[in-house]
Design an enzyme around this catalytic site. Structure first.
Site, short mmCIF file in Angstrom:
data_model
loop_
_atom_site.label_atom_id
_atom_site.label_comp_id
_atom_site.label_asym_id
_atom_site.label_seq_id
_atom_site.Cartn_x
_atom_site.Cartn_y
_atom_site.Cartn_z
N GLU A 146 -7.16 0.40 -4.77
CA GLU A 146 -7.22 0.33 -3.31
C GLU A 146 -8.55 -0.23 -2.78
O GLU A 146 -8.55 -1.09 -1.90
CB GLU A 146 -6.92 1.71 -2.70
CG GLU A 146 -5.44 2.04 -2.79
CD GLU A 146 -5.11 3.51 -2.56
OE1 GLU A 146 -5.98 4.25 -2.06
OE2 GLU A 146 -3.98 3.91 -2.88
N ASP A 159 0.88 -1.17 0.00
CA ASP A 159 0.00 0.00 0.00
C ASP A 159 0.92 1.21 0.00
O ASP A 159 1.57 1.50 1.00
CB ASP A 159 -0.89 -0.01 1.25
CG ASP A 159 -1.69 1.29 1.42
OD1 ASP A 159 -1.67 2.13 0.50
OD2 ASP A 159 -2.34 1.44 2.46
N LYS A 178 2.69 11.25 -3.41
CA LYS A 178 1.68 10.56 -4.22
C LYS A 178 0.81 11.56 -4.99
O LYS A 178 0.33 11.27 -6.08
CB LYS A 178 0.82 9.71 -3.30
CG LYS A 178 -0.13 8.75 -4.00
CD LYS A 178 -0.74 7.83 -2.98
CE LYS A 178 -1.81 6.93 -3.57
NZ LYS A 178 -2.33 6.00 -2.55
N ASP A 233 -13.02 5.33 2.24
CA ASP A 233 -11.59 5.43 2.59
C ASP A 233 -11.23 6.87 2.97
O ASP A 233 -11.16 7.76 2.11
CB ASP A 233 -10.74 4.97 1.39
CG ASP A 233 -9.24 4.96 1.72
OD1 ASP A 233 -8.83 5.55 2.74
OD2 ASP A 233 -8.47 4.37 0.93
P1 ADP Z 1 -3.13 7.22 3.81
O1 ADP Z 1 -3.73 6.01 3.20
O2 ADP Z 1 -3.83 8.48 3.40
O3 ADP Z 1 -1.68 7.33 3.61
P2 ADP Z 1 -3.86 6.20 6.49
O4 ADP Z 1 -4.97 5.36 6.05
O5 ADP Z 1 -2.72 5.52 7.14
O6 ADP Z 1 -3.31 7.17 5.39
O7 ADP Z 1 -4.47 7.30 7.50
C1 ADP Z 1 -3.67 8.24 8.10
C2 ADP Z 1 -4.53 9.23 8.85
O8 ADP Z 1 -5.28 8.55 9.85
C3 ADP Z 1 -3.73 10.31 9.55
O9 ADP Z 1 -4.33 11.58 9.34
C4 ADP Z 1 -3.85 9.92 11.01
O10 ADP Z 1 -3.78 11.04 11.87
C5 ADP Z 1 -5.22 9.28 11.05
N1 ADP Z 1 -5.40 8.39 12.20
C6 ADP Z 1 -4.68 7.30 12.51
N2 ADP Z 1 -5.12 6.75 13.66
C7 ADP Z 1 -6.14 7.53 14.09
C8 ADP Z 1 -7.02 7.49 15.23
N3 ADP Z 1 -6.88 6.55 16.16
N4 ADP Z 1 -7.95 8.46 15.34
C9 ADP Z 1 -8.07 9.42 14.40
N5 ADP Z 1 -7.29 9.51 13.32
C10 ADP Z 1 -6.34 8.58 13.16
MG MG Z 2 -4.71 4.74 2.09
#
Ligand code: ADP
Ligand code: MG
Length: 589
Positions: free
Chosen positions: A161, A10, A70, A184
């Site tokens: 995704e 991912d 990205k 998502d």
């Molecule tokens: P991406 O796919 O966009 O790279 P992710 O799916 O890993 O990212 O999501 C990252 C986001 O999720 C960040 O903004 C992070 O702050 C938020 N996040 C992660 N854990 C929590 C949580 N427990 N509560 C709220 N937001 C969260």
């Molecule tokens: Mg993602």
């Protein structure tokens, strides 16, 4: 068959992860810090150094770090606005950031994931499935494939995704014509896709997204609110990082204090934040995401009742208000059976497993009912195999000596969910002899392996002599009565806060004990500028005070502060050492 391994990746806007099918099961692979999710951040040093992930983010205060690359993939000048770093036009008509093409930066992230996988799997990895958002156009997909090739990976498939997420949630078992919605909400982007199963594979019926809507916006909104409350004009990176921490805590608790100790040298900021306040700040963003949902459903011509499942993906869906809003808009309970921030990587891994045939060999096996680990410094439990890991499995880690001249190390094999070793059950213990070395120099590798019969074998190796000590622990690792498991798990929940505070304190104390003597030594040297000396002394005193007071969070903050104020001196010392080495070389001809 050893050439058969293919990883699933991912490659996210803010975070990335890599997995592999091992013994018939998809697992994500953790880095040296034990984390399965790494920040999609790359730092390029002045001497050509490249640092990826958390190590790159730690450089944020000294030099620009490329994040959210990205957003630039397959894009042309003018198509991307408000990117945090300056963008240049490349000779081929594309974009450049930090003197590189976006696919080159992405390749550095992929190279790091490949390295983690090779290190964990102890073999070379050549092939991968990489995911992209469903709305990515051809140029963006080509750029992603190119990034994989630059990283030395043959990209067997570029996977959407939402399709990966559906695989991770096991929705491929639903049958023909079933329809699912994948919501998502990540760090930098939001999208909703409606999928339909046709001929055994998911097709994307519609997708709607907002590439400028993500968890980062919530961090900014909360940081700005806290700044206003504290009467501070400008929001800096520390504000945003602390806001993100508070945001995450508020997914679990009803309130949390936003804290920036010694904000401008002496003043500390403390703003209590209620979950309700955060929810009202987040509301406009959540509403925007829900509008996308309605549009995507209209595009696909489906009503909420036509859906067979709704799944949540992306870290921001851990926010309870987000879950509530989706539930209301979609008229059904979302499926929460997978970690939202790991589902896409897991699905990519499953796809890789299907392509190589590794998934078909799957047989249903037992899982470890409780976590298994060993005791480490400060009496902490160090988990090697987490609870609910499918067996057979193996995991290992490197440990070192706590005191100089030590000739052996006591390995205590523990089972349980508590943070402190003493609160878990001991399954056995044994001594590992090793060659005496300076403190922190001995290298003892400890590996846990559970075979299909549930026998736990613990192997400890002194890497300097290659000498192994192997101990077998029968049955106990897997055979635990349901009652005992329940008791252990409920106790761990009951004590979660105290346990965590004790772990935070112990970790901070170990760090402080390492840092303080080093700081004293440095203060006696002339690399320290006069104006720094006072600040460093003050920070060191604060650490000592916090140690005495015995409270976890103040100590952690004080240690971080001390680390921060000594950063410049440390950099200067490295520089000087390098200069001296160079001079010696030149002088010595
Ligand atoms: P991406 O796919 O966009 O790279 P992710 O799916 O890993 O990212 O999501 C990252 C986001 O999720 C960040 O903004 C992070 O702050 C938020 N996040 C992660 N854990 C929590 C949580 N427990 N509560 C709220 N937001 C969260
Ligand atoms: Mg993602």
């Amino acid at each position: 068959m050893s050439d058969d391994v293919m990883v699933g990746i991912d490659l996210g806007t803010t975070h990335s992860a890599v997995g592999v099918v091992d013994s018939g099961f998809p697992i994500l692979l953790a880095d040296e810090e034990g984390r399965r999710i790494i920040p999609s951040a790359v730092w390029y040093g002045p001497g050509g150094e490249v640092e990826v992930g958390r190590k790159a983010l730690r450089r944020r205060t000294v030099a620009p770090v490329v994040t959210s690359v990205k957003r630039l993939m397959g894009r042309r000048p003018g198509e991307v606005t408000d990117f945090p770093l300056p963008l240049e036009k490349a000779a081929d008509g594309g974009l450049r950031v930090a003197g590189r093409k976006p696919e080159e930066v992405s390749a550095d992230i992929l190279r790091e994931l490949k390295r983690i996988a090779e290190w964990r799997m102890e073999r070379e990895i050549r092939r991968a499935v990489i995911t992209v958002p469903a709305y990515f156009n051809d140029a963006q997909r080509v750029a992603t494939r190119r990034a994989g090739e630059l990283a030395g990976l043959e990209v067997a498939r570029i996977l959407n995704e939402p399709t990966a997420a559906a695989l991770a949630f096991g929705l491929d078992k639903l049958g023909e014509k079933s329809r699912v919605a994948v919501y998502d909400f990540g760090g930098g982007t939001f999208d909703l896709s409606i999928l339909e199963m046709q001929d055994g594979v998911f097709q994307v019926l519609s997708t709607r997204g907002d590439t400028r809507l993500g968890g980062d916006d919530l961090d900014l909104a909360l940081a700005a609110w806290c700044a206003r409350e504290a009467g501070v004009e400008e929001v800096d990176v520390r504000f945003i990082e602390e806001a993100e921490r508070v945001k995450k805590v508020l997914s679990e608790k009803d309130s949390e204090v936003f804290r920036l100790p010694f904000y401008d040298g002496h003043r500390s900021i403390e703003v209590p934040v209620e979950r309700a306040v955060f929810e009202s700040l987040a509301e406009p963003w959540i509403s925007r995401s829900i509008r996308c949902c309605r549009q995507a459903m209209a595009d696909a011509g489906v009503e909420p009742e036509d859906l067979d499942a709704v799944v949540l993906v992306g870290g921001s869906t851990r926010i309870p208000a987000v879950r509530e809003a989706v539930k209301r808009a979609m008229g059904r309970e979302p499926d929460l059976s997978q970690h939202p921030d790991e589902a896409v990587a897991l699905g990519a891994t499953i796809q890789a497993g299907i392509l190589t045939g590794a998934m078909r060999k799957m047989v249903l096996l037992d899982v470890t009912p409780l976590s298994l680990g060993i005791e480490t410094f400060g009496g902490l439990m160090n988990v090697l195999i987490p609870r609910n890991t499918t067996i057979p499995c193996k995991a290992g880690e490197m440990f070192t000596n706590a005191t100089a001249g030590q000739r052996s190390m006591l390995i205590r094999v523990l089972q349980g969910e508590r943070e402190m070793a003493r609160d878990n059950w001991q399954l056995g213990n044994f001594d590992v002899p090793f060659e005496a070395a300076e403190k922190g120099r001995a290298r003892v590798g400890v590996q846990f392996r559970i075979d299909a019969d549930g026998v736990l074998e613990v192997l400890a190796r002194d890497t300097s002599t290659g000498q192994d000590t192997v101990v077998q622990i029968r049955a106990a690792a897997v055979d635990v009565s349901d009652e005992k498991v329940e008791k252990m798990v409920s106790e761990s929940v009951e004590h979660a806060f105290d346990d965590m505070a004790e772990r935070v304190f112990t970790e901070a104390r170990l760090k402080a004990e390492e840092l303080l003597p080093a700081v004293e030594q440095v203060l006696a040297m002339d690399v320290v500028l006069e104006e720094e000396r006072g600040e460093i002394r003050q920070a060191a005193d604060e650490v000592r005070r916090a140690l005495e007071a015995g409270q976890a969070n103040p100590l952690k903050a004080a240690v971080q502060k001390l680390d921060q104020v000594t950063e410049a001196v440390a950099a200067r010392m490295v520089e000087r050492a390098m200069e001296e080495a160079l001079e010696r070389r030149l002088g010595g001809g």
